[in-house]
Write a protein that holds these residues in place. Structure first.
Motif, PDB file in Angstrom:
ATOM      1  N   ILE B 459       0.867  -1.182   0.000  1.00  0.00           N
ATOM      2  CA  ILE B 459       0.000   0.000   0.000  1.00  0.00           C
ATOM      3  C   ILE B 459       0.902   1.230   0.000  1.00  0.00           C
ATOM      4  O   ILE B 459       1.769   1.349   0.873  1.00  0.00           O
ATOM      5  CB  ILE B 459      -0.887   0.004   1.268  1.00  0.00           C
ATOM      6  N   PRO B 460       0.719   2.138  -0.983  1.00  0.00           N
ATOM      7  CA  PRO B 460       1.600   3.316  -1.038  1.00  0.00           C
ATOM      8  C   PRO B 460       1.499   4.124   0.257  1.00  0.00           C
ATOM      9  O   PRO B 460       0.413   4.230   0.836  1.00  0.00           O
ATOM     10  CB  PRO B 460       1.062   4.116  -2.221  1.00  0.00           C
ATOM     11  N   GLY B 461       2.590   4.625   0.722  1.00  0.00           N
ATOM     12  CA  GLY B 461       2.581   5.459   1.922  1.00  0.00           C
ATOM     13  C   GLY B 461       2.791   4.658   3.203  1.00  0.00           C
ATOM     14  O   GLY B 461       3.079   5.233   4.249  1.00  0.00           O
ATOM     15  N   ILE B 462       2.609   3.323   3.115  1.00  0.00           N
ATOM     16  CA  ILE B 462       2.820   2.500   4.310  1.00  0.00           C
ATOM     17  C   ILE B 462       4.007   1.573   4.040  1.00  0.00           C
ATOM     18  O   ILE B 462       3.995   0.786   3.093  1.00  0.00           O
ATOM     19  CB  ILE B 462       1.573   1.671   4.663  1.00  0.00           C
ATOM     20  N   LEU B 463       5.028   1.692   4.862  1.00  0.00           N
ATOM     21  CA  LEU B 463       6.230   0.891   4.677  1.00  0.00           C
ATOM     22  C   LEU B 463       6.274  -0.165   5.771  1.00  0.00           C
ATOM     23  O   LEU B 463       6.288   0.169   6.958  1.00  0.00           O
ATOM     24  CB  LEU B 463       7.458   1.799   4.776  1.00  0.00           C
ATOM     25  N   SER B 464       6.240  -1.449   5.363  1.00  0.00           N
ATOM     26  CA  SER B 464       6.315  -2.537   6.354  1.00  0.00           C
ATOM     27  C   SER B 464       7.682  -3.178   6.268  1.00  0.00           C
ATOM     28  O   SER B 464       8.071  -3.701   5.220  1.00  0.00           O
ATOM     29  CB  SER B 464       5.266  -3.606   6.049  1.00  0.00           C
ATOM     30  N   ILE B 465       8.400  -3.157   7.379  1.00  0.00           N
ATOM     31  CA  ILE B 465       9.738  -3.746   7.399  1.00  0.00           C
ATOM     32  C   ILE B 465       9.756  -4.890   8.401  1.00  0.00           C
ATOM     33  O   ILE B 465       9.294  -4.749   9.526  1.00  0.00           O
ATOM     34  CB  ILE B 465      10.801  -2.704   7.806  1.00  0.00           C
ATOM     35  N   ARG B 466      10.245  -6.027   7.956  1.00  0.00           N
ATOM     36  CA  ARG B 466      10.424  -7.169   8.854  1.00  0.00           C
ATOM     37  C   ARG B 466      11.922  -7.319   9.102  1.00  0.00           C
ATOM     38  O   ARG B 466      12.697  -7.473   8.145  1.00  0.00           O
ATOM     39  CB  ARG B 466       9.878  -8.434   8.189  1.00  0.00           C
ATOM     40  N   VAL B 467      12.348  -7.234  10.350  1.00  0.00           N
ATOM     41  CA  VAL B 467      13.763  -7.412  10.680  1.00  0.00           C
ATOM     42  C   VAL B 467      13.932  -8.824  11.209  1.00  0.00           C
ATOM     43  O   VAL B 467      13.247  -9.232  12.147  1.00  0.00           O
ATOM     44  CB  VAL B 467      14.226  -6.389  11.728  1.00  0.00           C
ATOM     45  N   ASP B 468      14.852  -9.581  10.596  1.00  0.00           N
ATOM     46  CA  ASP B 468      14.978 -11.001  10.922  1.00  0.00           C
ATOM     47  C   ASP B 468      16.050 -11.245  11.970  1.00  0.00           C
ATOM     48  O   ASP B 468      17.005 -12.004  11.751  1.00  0.00           O
ATOM     49  CB  ASP B 468      15.290 -11.802   9.646  1.00  0.00           C
ATOM     50  N   GLU B 469      15.889 -10.661  13.127  1.00  0.00           N
ATOM     51  CA  GLU B 469      16.856 -10.911  14.198  1.00  0.00           C
ATOM     52  C   GLU B 469      16.334 -10.281  15.477  1.00  0.00           C
ATOM     53  O   GLU B 469      15.618  -9.274  15.423  1.00  0.00           O
ATOM     54  CB  GLU B 469      18.224 -10.305  13.858  1.00  0.00           C
ATOM     55  N   SER B 470      16.699 -10.891  16.598  1.00  0.00           N
ATOM     56  CA  SER B 470      16.451 -10.220  17.865  1.00  0.00           C
ATOM     57  C   SER B 470      17.197  -8.899  17.837  1.00  0.00           C
ATOM     58  O   SER B 470      18.283  -8.810  17.257  1.00  0.00           O
ATOM     59  CB  SER B 470      16.980 -11.064  19.023  1.00  0.00           C
ATOM     60  N   LEU B 471      16.624  -7.877  18.461  1.00  0.00           N
ATOM     61  CA  LEU B 471      17.286  -6.574  18.489  1.00  0.00           C
ATOM     62  C   LEU B 471      18.118  -6.499  19.762  1.00  0.00           C
ATOM     63  O   LEU B 471      17.596  -6.602  20.868  1.00  0.00           O
ATOM     64  CB  LEU B 471      16.239  -5.469  18.454  1.00  0.00           C
ATOM     65  N   TYR B 472      19.419  -6.326  19.595  1.00  0.00           N
ATOM     66  CA  TYR B 472      20.288  -6.253  20.766  1.00  0.00           C
ATOM     67  C   TYR B 472      21.452  -5.338  20.450  1.00  0.00           C
ATOM     68  O   TYR B 472      21.575  -4.825  19.334  1.00  0.00           O
ATOM     69  CB  TYR B 472      20.707  -7.643  21.238  1.00  0.00           C
ATOM     70  N   PHE B 473      22.311  -5.160  21.445  1.00  0.00           N
ATOM     71  CA  PHE B 473      23.348  -4.129  21.330  1.00  0.00           C
ATOM     72  C   PHE B 473      24.138  -4.172  20.029  1.00  0.00           C
ATOM     73  O   PHE B 473      24.452  -3.133  19.461  1.00  0.00           O
ATOM     74  CB  PHE B 473      24.278  -4.158  22.551  1.00  0.00           C
ATOM     75  N   ALA B 474      24.432  -5.399  19.543  1.00  0.00           N
ATOM     76  CA  ALA B 474      25.312  -5.486  18.376  1.00  0.00           C
ATOM     77  C   ALA B 474      24.632  -5.004  17.095  1.00  0.00           C
ATOM     78  O   ALA B 474      25.315  -4.637  16.143  1.00  0.00           O
ATOM     79  CB  ALA B 474      25.822  -6.917  18.200  1.00  0.00           C
ATOM     80  N   ASN B 475      23.297  -5.052  17.030  1.00  0.00           N
ATOM     81  CA  ASN B 475      22.661  -4.597  15.788  1.00  0.00           C
ATOM     82  C   ASN B 475      21.754  -3.375  15.983  1.00  0.00           C
ATOM     83  O   ASN B 475      21.043  -2.980  15.065  1.00  0.00           O
ATOM     84  CB  ASN B 475      21.885  -5.749  15.106  1.00  0.00           C
ATOM     85  N   ALA B 476      21.805  -2.783  17.192  1.00  0.00           N
ATOM     86  CA  ALA B 476      20.897  -1.674  17.488  1.00  0.00           C
ATOM     87  C   ALA B 476      21.160  -0.485  16.558  1.00  0.00           C
ATOM     88  O   ALA B 476      20.237   0.101  15.993  1.00  0.00           O
ATOM     89  CB  ALA B 476      21.036  -1.257  18.949  1.00  0.00           C
ATOM     90  N   ARG B 477      22.443  -0.164  16.362  1.00  0.00           N
ATOM     91  CA  ARG B 477      22.759   0.986  15.528  1.00  0.00           C
ATOM     92  C   ARG B 477      22.432   0.690  14.060  1.00  0.00           C
ATOM     93  O   ARG B 477      21.982   1.564  13.319  1.00  0.00           O
ATOM     94  CB  ARG B 477      24.241   1.332  15.705  1.00  0.00           C
ATOM     95  N   TYR B 478      22.654  -0.570  13.670  1.00  0.00           N
ATOM     96  CA  TYR B 478      22.352  -1.012  12.312  1.00  0.00           C
ATOM     97  C   TYR B 478      20.870  -0.795  12.005  1.00  0.00           C
ATOM     98  O   TYR B 478      20.493  -0.330  10.925  1.00  0.00           O
ATOM     99  CB  TYR B 478      22.718  -2.491  12.201  1.00  0.00           C
ATOM    100  N   LEU B 479      20.034  -1.138  12.991  1.00  0.00           N
ATOM    101  CA  LEU B 479      18.588  -0.977  12.837  1.00  0.00           C
ATOM    102  C   LEU B 479      18.230   0.486  12.577  1.00  0.00           C
ATOM    103  O   LEU B 479      17.425   0.801  11.695  1.00  0.00           O
ATOM    104  CB  LEU B 479      17.901  -1.475  14.107  1.00  0.00           C
ATOM    105  N   GLU B 480      18.848   1.381  13.350  1.00  0.00           N
ATOM    106  CA  GLU B 480      18.588   2.812  13.157  1.00  0.00           C
ATOM    107  C   GLU B 480      18.906   3.233  11.724  1.00  0.00           C
ATOM    108  O   GLU B 480      18.098   3.895  11.064  1.00  0.00           O
ATOM    109  CB  GLU B 480      19.456   3.649  14.115  1.00  0.00           C
ATOM    110  N   ASP B 481      20.099   2.845  11.272  1.00  0.00           N
ATOM    111  CA  ASP B 481      20.502   3.222   9.913  1.00  0.00           C
ATOM    112  C   ASP B 481      19.530   2.665   8.884  1.00  0.00           C
ATOM    113  O   ASP B 481      19.166   3.343   7.928  1.00  0.00           O
ATOM    114  CB  ASP B 481      21.911   2.688   9.612  1.00  0.00           C
TER     115      ASP B 481
END
Lengths: 583, 583
Positions: B459-481
């Motif tokens: 649907i235009p205007g709605i962005l759905s992102i699925r992140v395939d990993e638990s969110l933790y310190f090692a990938n927290a900054r990656y997620l932001e980017d």
């Protein structure tokens, strides 16, 4: 390419009179703030005060050339000074030439490591310093630093880079307090506190503009230095046993690379690495926070190169390890620094101060510098983190608590290594015993959730298990026990659907476990199905024996899997047909 | 409680004449197999041959009392013998009393560690030795062991526990081959190979029953020992420079605990830990494989206690570290061992053999034992693992390759630590850069998948992102980017739905990143929603500032999130209403 390594080529082109004005104002304010801090942090690192000034000249120029943050103010900082003292205190005695040259080698090593990490784009390594760990580390460092200055404020000797030695040496010498030193120390502390907390309101009440009041507050510590120098001369405090800074070589540093032994490099390599990473994390988080406020972006790998260049410059220019300082960068930002050129102008200011100040520094009481350090590090201490971590999760709390306790009791290097180790071990431990749920259908939807948390519908004879973790060596055996246990305790089960929506990877150990699960289930007359296998995981599984031999199917969605399993139970579909229909 | 610590109390109660018969037959066959292996592995460990026999008496009794596997045959094994030689070879010279007592201390230490790990239920630690790592380690150990016996087969001196030293010492002494030794060595090798590969067919062709043929094949190595002893006496091989076993103390070992220094314990602690874990993993995987064939279950933590008791018994009974052997356990299982009592009967057999054999061992050529070792370890070498790992995943391949190369070049301890370290680092690295997908709806379903892999509706205007990993310190900054980058490049986006079906945990660092993402999106006029947040993750999030301030909602399913976001875009619903409706 050239522009990405030399951001100055980009912002330099846009440089105009207005930017110059903003940068000059910021530079003046940061210079005033940096003079007492440079002297004090050098003392904290166990180095002669002029080394702190030297570390605030060339590194700032180097950062201006390579850095991507317009607000970051590089120079000596408290935590890195403490880490420097801990690293080189093992190798040489304070006050010797060996001590100073070890500090220079440490700066060069750390600079080289940072630059290499930047060139090889290894900035992600810093991500393994979690926020709770770095926050606990800085709190503990602040406590150690404040404690280490008690000796200086009392005029007694105190040694050590961790609490037990520090407290022991303070108590051992507590009888030898010099009351003149204590007087100067308390006076400095009181003045600095008053300047920080109250002076601004007071000035504004007297009708001064906000801007002027701010500048006066920020130059407060310099006035305290002048005041105590004057007191020192007037009352001949040196003759009364007050420790003074003493003679300092005049003029600017001579550029040189010290000749150093391989033994020294070997002894300093690990501390240099830890200092590099801690310094980088501190610096980059300040830079990112400030950049976000202006909708700018900083480039972490280029920041590594810039901090590397700054530290190499520190080594060549007679300084010691530097990084971006928090308070100083905020001041730089507030004062309107528009480009990294502000840092280069600060360097000119510090160079001027070095030429002008050094003749007078001899009479400065060290207690004033100790007071400056204590006031500066009090803001580092944040015990709130312990409370926030406790209320959010016990594992995060464990990482903070281990970091704080380790740093306080065993020193900065052991403390941070323990903290990082704990946070990684806790992560691995958690993922080795994953959460799993038996799922059922949320009525009226195609959505499947935990039977224990939601009112869902299940189908007798079909067991759907969702495992909430990537399957890898550490949890492979756990998975076998889990599924075997569930099926063994539900004899009516004919089909097991493993819902793979939370399985982000399957490694070889886990693949072997899946194959052994398939075999065990097959022996018990139970078919194994998979659902919602992610693309990257499916790419791996295709062509494996496990998939080729799977009696059940791989279904796009859990809902489809349940429909198909129900239909096949009703039709009593033989496994061969299911195999033929497999994906 | 008592029964879980002493499984003998459970199976002992059911013990009857039929079980006794099965156990006795298995014990006779394993005894015949174990005699030459005990002697040979002691030689491999650099110990006098009788130590191998001693290590095959009391430990088997201890395992019979504490063990949960009916088929596991405990005793000296090749890999642990090599690791023993590597550990104590640093501390004492082979042939000295110090060397033997270090081996005994190693057994006691390893036994103590295993028992403690069992009592504290730390069996999961072994899960961190992934299958590719242990397989690579055993392959490399097999190569080192076979190479280490080349010296014994040629009658020359060879030293070292890793390939470079071993090969160097073989080449240095290659000119001093003793051809009598070589003759005995080649004869033994040829006979042992023929027995293993061909004797059974040959016997069956001569009309012997399968059972008898099997027993004869398994006693083959004992005949080779008798044959070469006879040759040794007949041709006075000792006088011709062939290395013989030499005088061996007669009788059974005297029970004793050696007095040992703290220094020795400190030097052996790490090797003992590594030997314990490797031994446990080898043993428990054999035990599990065999148990599964009989629909039995073994209890890993009780196995730790049993192996601990076996090693303590080895120490007290003059032996060296033991564990469950693969080939031997399979033979025990095939021969019909019904309970751990079979091991106790084997111990009686070995005790008898010790009394009878020791007078004759003096004349046994060591080359025969070297040949026994070479034949036994050839089955350990499995280069197929490298190929299978390569075709399944590069990261698994890296772990195997590092383990094999590290073990071959740097020795067993460094090799296994490098292997475990690599597999953990690779896991952390992968999870620090998680896979993420923009998802859309699979037409006609409520299922959402990666837009790049499936024909889905967005649907235009709605962005759905699925992140395939638990969110933790090692990938927290990656997620932001990641999220910032996606939103910045899609200016029409008004709503971001973070699909959390693969997010199994959110730690404090990641929570801070989510809050900073929320803030950034909010600044850009974009609302953040979450969908499919798992129960355990939601438990954490409730009560956090992030959730309280979230402009969007937390939706049970992705489909519901999309429906709601669409409706809210159409209604132009203000964020306040969404907040009120949250959860």
């Amino acid at each position: 390419m050239l522009k990405s390594f030399f951001p100055i080529l980009t912002w330099g082109r846009r440089y105009d009179r207005q930017t110059l004005g903003s940068d000059l104002v910021a530079a003046v304010i940061v210079t005033i703030m940096l003079i007492p801090q440079s002297l004090a942090y050098a003392l904290l690192a166990g180095l002669p005060p002029e080394v702190g000034l030297y570390a605030s000249i060339l590194p700032l120029v180097a950062y201006a050339i390579f850095g991507t943050s317009s607000a970051l103010a590089v120079g000596p900082v408290a935590v890195v000074s403490l880490m420097t003292a801990a690293a080189i205190g093992r190798l040489a005695a304070q006050g010797t030439a060996d001590y100073t040259s070890a500090a220079i080698v440490l700066a060069l090593l750390s600079g080289g490591m940072l630059a290499l990490m930047g060139l090889f784009r290894l900035g992600f390594i810093a991500n393994f310093l979690s926020h709770p760990v770095i926050s606990g580390f800085i709190t503990a460092s602040g406590i150690i630093i404040a404690t280490s200055q008690i000796g200086g404020l009392l005029g007694i000797k105190s040694d050590g880079h961790a609490m037990p030695e520090l407290l022991a040496s303070i108590f051992a010498n507590i009888g030898r307090i010099n009351y003149y030193t204590l007087g100067i120390g308390l006076l400095s502390l009181a003045l600095l506190l008053w300047i920080r907390l109250d002076l601004r309101n007071w000035l504004e009440r007297f009708g001064l503009g906000k801007g002027v009041a701010k500048v006066i507050v920020r130059s407060g510590p310099v006035f305290v230095i002048f005041l105590t120098m004057a007191l020192s001369v007037t009352f001949d405090l040196g003759g009364k046993g007050v420790a003074l800074v003493g003679d300092v070589p005049q003029g600017l540093p001579v550029l040189a690379v010290p000749h150093f032994s391989l033994d020294l490099v070997e002894a300093l390599a690990l501390p240099a690495l830890i200092i590099s990473i801690v310094g980088f994390v501190e610096s980059v988080s300040v830079a990112q926070t400030l950049a976000a406020k202006r909708r700018e972006r900083i480039e972490p790998n280029q920041e590594l190169i810039a901090l590397g260049a700054a530290n190499i410059a520190a080594g060549i220019g007679g300084g010691y390890p530097v990084t971006g300082g928090f308070a100083r960068s905020v001041v730089n930002f507030d004062a309107g620094a528009a480009t990294p050129a502000a840092g280069a102008f600060t360097a000119i200011g510090i160079a001027g101060a070095t030429l002008l100040l050094t003749p007078f520094l001899a009479v400065l009481p060290k207690a004033t510098l100790s007071a400056t350090i204590v006031i500066a590090v009090l803001t580092l201490v944040d015990f709130g983190m312990l409370k926030r971590a406790w209320s959010y999760s016990r594992t995060d709390f464990a990482a903070v608590a281990v970091t704080i306790a380790g740093t306080l009791l065993l020193g900065v290097e052991v403390g941070i290594v323990l903290g990082v180790g704990t946070s990684i071990l806790v992560f691995l431990y958690r993922s080795s015993k994953p959460h799993a749920a038996i799922v059922g259908r949320v009525p009226g939807t195609e959505h499947y959730r935990n039977v224990k948390r939601h009112a869902v519908e299940t189908i007798p004879g079909i067991l759907s298990i969702r495992v909430d973790e990537s399957l890898y060596f550490a949890n492979a055996r756990y998975l076998e026990d889990l599924i075997y246990g569930q099926v063994a305790s539900n004899p009516e089960v004919t089909d097991v659907v493993l819902m793979c929506s939370a399985i982000n990877a399957i490694d070889m150990s886990a693949l072997e476990s899946l194959e052994s699960i398939r075999l065990q289930l097959s022996d018990m007359g139970v078919r194994l199905h998979l659902s919602e296998v992610k693309g990257p995981v499916m790419d791996r599984l295709i062509g494996t024996e496990f998939l080729d031999r799977l009696e059940g199917r791989v279904h796009l969605s859990q809902h489809h899997a349940m429909q198909a399993a129900t239909a096949s139970r009703q039709d009593n579909e033989p496994p061969e047909a299911a195999l033929a229909a497999k994906l």
